[in-house]
Design a protein around this motif. Sequence first.
Motif, mmCIF file in Angstrom:
data_model
loop_
_atom_site.group_PDB
_atom_site.id
_atom_site.type_symbol
_atom_site.label_atom_id
_atom_site.label_comp_id
_atom_site.label_asym_id
_atom_site.label_seq_id
_atom_site.Cartn_x
_atom_site.Cartn_y
_atom_site.Cartn_z
ATOM 1 N N LYS A 110 -52.160 12.309 -2.625
ATOM 2 C CA LYS A 110 -50.750 12.929 -3.016
ATOM 3 C C LYS A 110 -49.821 11.566 -3.492
ATOM 4 C CE LYS A 110 -50.505 16.989 0.268
ATOM 5 N NZ LYS A 110 -49.800 17.702 1.025
ATOM 6 N N LEU A 111 -49.914 10.574 -2.638
ATOM 7 C CA LEU A 111 -49.202 9.263 -3.114
ATOM 8 C C LEU A 111 -49.612 8.986 -4.492
ATOM 9 C CD1 LEU A 111 -46.958 7.385 -2.027
ATOM 10 C CD2 LEU A 111 -48.688 5.971 -0.907
ATOM 11 N N ARG A 112 -51.035 8.640 -4.599
ATOM 12 C CA ARG A 112 -51.408 8.173 -5.997
ATOM 13 C C ARG A 112 -50.851 9.039 -7.042
ATOM 14 N NH1 ARG A 112 -56.458 7.505 -2.567
ATOM 15 N NH2 ARG A 112 -56.624 5.478 -2.110
ATOM 16 N N GLU A 113 -51.142 10.621 -6.857
ATOM 17 C CA GLU A 113 -50.674 11.512 -7.913
ATOM 18 C C GLU A 113 -49.192 11.247 -8.190
ATOM 19 O OE1 GLU A 113 -51.593 15.203 -6.318
ATOM 20 O OE2 GLU A 113 -53.735 15.008 -6.669
ATOM 21 N N LYS A 114 -48.264 10.995 -7.243
ATOM 22 C CA LYS A 114 -46.900 10.765 -7.519
ATOM 23 C C LYS A 114 -46.776 9.505 -8.163
ATOM 24 C CE LYS A 114 -44.761 13.444 -3.547
ATOM 25 N NZ LYS A 114 -44.011 13.428 -2.304
ATOM 26 N N MET A 115 -47.406 8.529 -7.693
ATOM 27 C CA MET A 115 -47.318 7.036 -8.527
ATOM 28 C C MET A 115 -47.725 7.380 -9.943
ATOM 29 S SD MET A 115 -48.464 4.731 -5.333
ATOM 30 C CE MET A 115 -48.180 3.171 -6.311
ATOM 31 N N GLN A 116 -48.793 8.200 -10.389
ATOM 32 C CA GLN A 116 -49.413 8.563 -11.583
ATOM 33 C C GLN A 116 -48.032 9.028 -12.313
ATOM 34 O OE1 GLN A 116 -51.773 6.885 -12.593
ATOM 35 N NE2 GLN A 116 -51.757 7.788 -14.578
ATOM 36 N N ASN A 117 -47.561 10.071 -11.784
ATOM 37 C CA ASN A 117 -46.589 11.011 -12.556
ATOM 38 C C ASN A 117 -45.346 10.209 -12.751
ATOM 39 O OD1 ASN A 117 -48.216 13.115 -12.330
ATOM 40 N ND2 ASN A 117 -47.356 14.073 -10.570
ATOM 41 N N ARG A 118 -45.015 9.310 -11.972
ATOM 42 C CA ARG A 118 -43.825 8.283 -12.065
ATOM 43 C C ARG A 118 -44.061 7.307 -13.153
ATOM 44 N NH1 ARG A 118 -41.352 6.729 -6.246
ATOM 45 N NH2 ARG A 118 -40.636 8.864 -5.780
ATOM 46 N N LYS A 119 -45.298 6.973 -13.274
ATOM 47 C CA LYS A 119 -45.610 5.853 -14.447
ATOM 48 C C LYS A 119 -45.805 6.694 -15.667
ATOM 49 C CE LYS A 119 -48.469 2.719 -11.805
ATOM 50 N NZ LYS A 119 -49.892 2.393 -11.423
ATOM 51 N N GLU A 120 -46.272 7.874 -15.832
ATOM 52 C CA GLU A 120 -46.151 8.963 -16.887
ATOM 53 C C GLU A 120 -44.982 9.210 -17.547
ATOM 54 O OE1 GLU A 120 -49.190 11.495 -15.968
ATOM 55 O OE2 GLU A 120 -50.953 10.047 -16.260
ATOM 56 N N GLY A 121 -44.115 9.640 -16.382
ATOM 57 C CA GLY A 121 -43.045 10.546 -16.830
ATOM 58 C C GLY A 121 -42.040 9.556 -17.713
ATOM 59 N N PRO A 122 -41.619 8.256 -17.470
ATOM 60 C CA PRO A 122 -40.656 7.480 -18.182
ATOM 61 C C PRO A 122 -41.010 7.458 -19.632
ATOM 62 C CG PRO A 122 -40.624 6.671 -15.955
ATOM 63 C CD PRO A 122 -41.641 7.636 -16.110
#
Length: 123
Positions: A72-84
């Motif tokens: 879950k943490l990896r997914e959140k970090m990946q989403n943060r990288k892709e989001g901005p």
Amino acid sequence: MSDLNEFLRGRGVPEDSISIMEEQKIDSAVIALMDDAALANYIPSYGDRIAIFNFCKSKQPLSQRKQGLLQKLREKMQNRKEGPKENTSHADTRTRQTKKQKTSRNVEIGWIHHDGKITKQRF
């Protein structure tokens, strides 16, 4: 007889529901993957569903729980990288730069002064 079935019988879940879950091969591992709406098809009582989720979570080995949390943490970090990157525009970068350049702050100090009869707010 599995621990889950014993737990369900202890909670007073109807035998019909327990037998349907056995026929559908719904066990602790499957319940951990289900959401509340899916489990509601088998267990009508909300309190029983919450207790079952907690029971299944406690039966899950610690290493699996940690792996799930790490995933879950990896997914959140990946989403943060892709989001901005998707939402970044030239105007956004300028406002971020000005916020970073600001080096001073204004601080206001105030108090309430009470001299027996009159209460005043002072700055």
